[in-house]
Scaffold this motif. Sequence first.
Motif, PDB file in Angstrom:
ATOM      1  N   THR A  70      -5.032  31.977 -17.528  1.00 40.50           N
ATOM      2  CA  THR A  70      -4.248  31.317 -16.491  1.00 40.50           C
ATOM      3  C   THR A  70      -3.109  32.187 -15.985  1.00 40.50           C
ATOM      4  N   ILE A  71      -2.417  32.854 -16.887  1.00 44.52           N
ATOM      5  CA  ILE A  71      -1.277  33.668 -16.464  1.00 44.52           C
ATOM      6  C   ILE A  71      -1.721  34.801 -15.560  1.00 44.52           C
ATOM      7  N   LEU A 101      -2.530  33.327 -12.106  1.00 45.17           N
ATOM      8  CA  LEU A 101      -1.327  33.033 -11.330  1.00 45.17           C
ATOM      9  C   LEU A 101      -0.821  34.283 -10.616  1.00 45.17           C
ATOM     10  N   VAL A 142      -4.830  26.181 -10.182  1.00 48.87           N
ATOM     11  CA  VAL A 142      -3.740  25.217 -10.312  1.00 48.87           C
ATOM     12  C   VAL A 142      -4.044  24.150 -11.362  1.00 48.87           C
ATOM     13  N   SER A 157      -5.705  24.229 -14.072  1.00 50.04           N
ATOM     14  CA  SER A 157      -5.577  24.710 -15.445  1.00 50.04           C
ATOM     15  C   SER A 157      -4.124  24.864 -15.869  1.00 50.04           C
ATOM     16  N   CYS A 158      -3.214  24.952 -14.904  1.00 57.71           N
ATOM     17  CA  CYS A 158      -1.798  25.111 -15.237  1.00 57.71           C
ATOM     18  C   CYS A 158      -1.222  23.876 -15.920  1.00 57.71           C
ATOM     19  N   TYR A 201       2.840  27.490 -18.106  1.00 59.31           N
ATOM     20  CA  TYR A 201       2.244  27.924 -16.838  1.00 59.31           C
ATOM     21  C   TYR A 201       2.776  27.143 -15.648  1.00 59.31           C
ATOM     22  N   LEU A 202       3.402  26.009 -15.895  1.00 59.49           N
ATOM     23  CA  LEU A 202       3.939  25.217 -14.795  1.00 59.49           C
ATOM     24  C   LEU A 202       5.168  25.877 -14.177  1.00 59.49           C
ATOM     25  N   LEU A 215       4.040  28.663 -11.820  1.00 60.67           N
ATOM     26  CA  LEU A 215       3.373  28.027 -10.688  1.00 60.67           C
ATOM     27  C   LEU A 215       4.406  27.438  -9.730  1.00 60.67           C
TER      28      LEU A 215
END
Length: 312
Positions: free
Chosen positions: A224-225, A228, A258, A260-261, A267-268, A271
Amino acid sequence: MSKDCILSIVIPCFNLSNTVRACLDSILQQNIDNIEIICIDDGSTDDTATVLLEYSKRIVIIQNEHNGVSETRNIGRKYAKGEWIWFVDGDDVIATNAIATVKANLDERYDALLFGALVENGDSKYSLDNLSVPNAVLEGQDVFDKWITNITYPFVWNCVYKKSFLQKNQIEFDNSLVIGEDMAFQFAVFSKANSCKLISIPIYIYRYLCRNSSMNKALKENMTIYHLKVLAVVLENASNLSWQQHNKIFRWSYEYIVKSCFDSYEYLVPLHKIWKKFHGRLPFCSMKLRVKGAILRYWITTKIYINYRKKK
């Protein structure tokens, strides 16, 4: 290689002494008239340089300090003499009929060619299907629309690019991306291309997870990172796109990044920063997406606050 070079095959090499020989053999056993093969040794610490020297009479070798695959491909693009460029990974091989198939489809009318590919999955819980591409010629708005809707593959090795198109549009790999640089590159290509030919024939054999690559490392971590960071680069370069293209980018980003965040607080925060940065810079978004974005921003802020309170 003759004076009139049609195709430049660019191969980034970093610690590939166990695989690059098979890659080069798969290319050199075919008809390479009017073709150059550029191997960039990206500061390897194994015997890659020694293996490349075995082929020194048939390939171009460039030695470079270790700067990563993006910079290495950019160097290859800079030195390429061919009218077309094909980025091949040194731990994969190409199909027996690959070069003949590519040559048969090169045409000045197209900015890029996109082929099918076969996948060799390693002994792992992760696997990837063969890459299927329909036979078609896309023009104008359809190039981006069809690509992002149906065939958004984050790979560059089953594509052949017209060098003048890349130069004119200043398309290159983003050195800030460790993972996902190919996806960002493809977004730039297919959002700016006026004509693209899709060919179903699989010309490439991708040895997925059969190697000690950055992909192996990434799959052990949360992707995820990395996604992003790709999203930020894509949005950074999206200011000149039409509102229809923005809509498709936002749908893609929500579906693949988004959602998966929301699995993790960490991760939010990034984002939210991306949203704040680009919210006012993409004026062509439809009202529907603006409303969705506002709702999304509300939920992000709320979830961040809830997690913050829990930590207290």
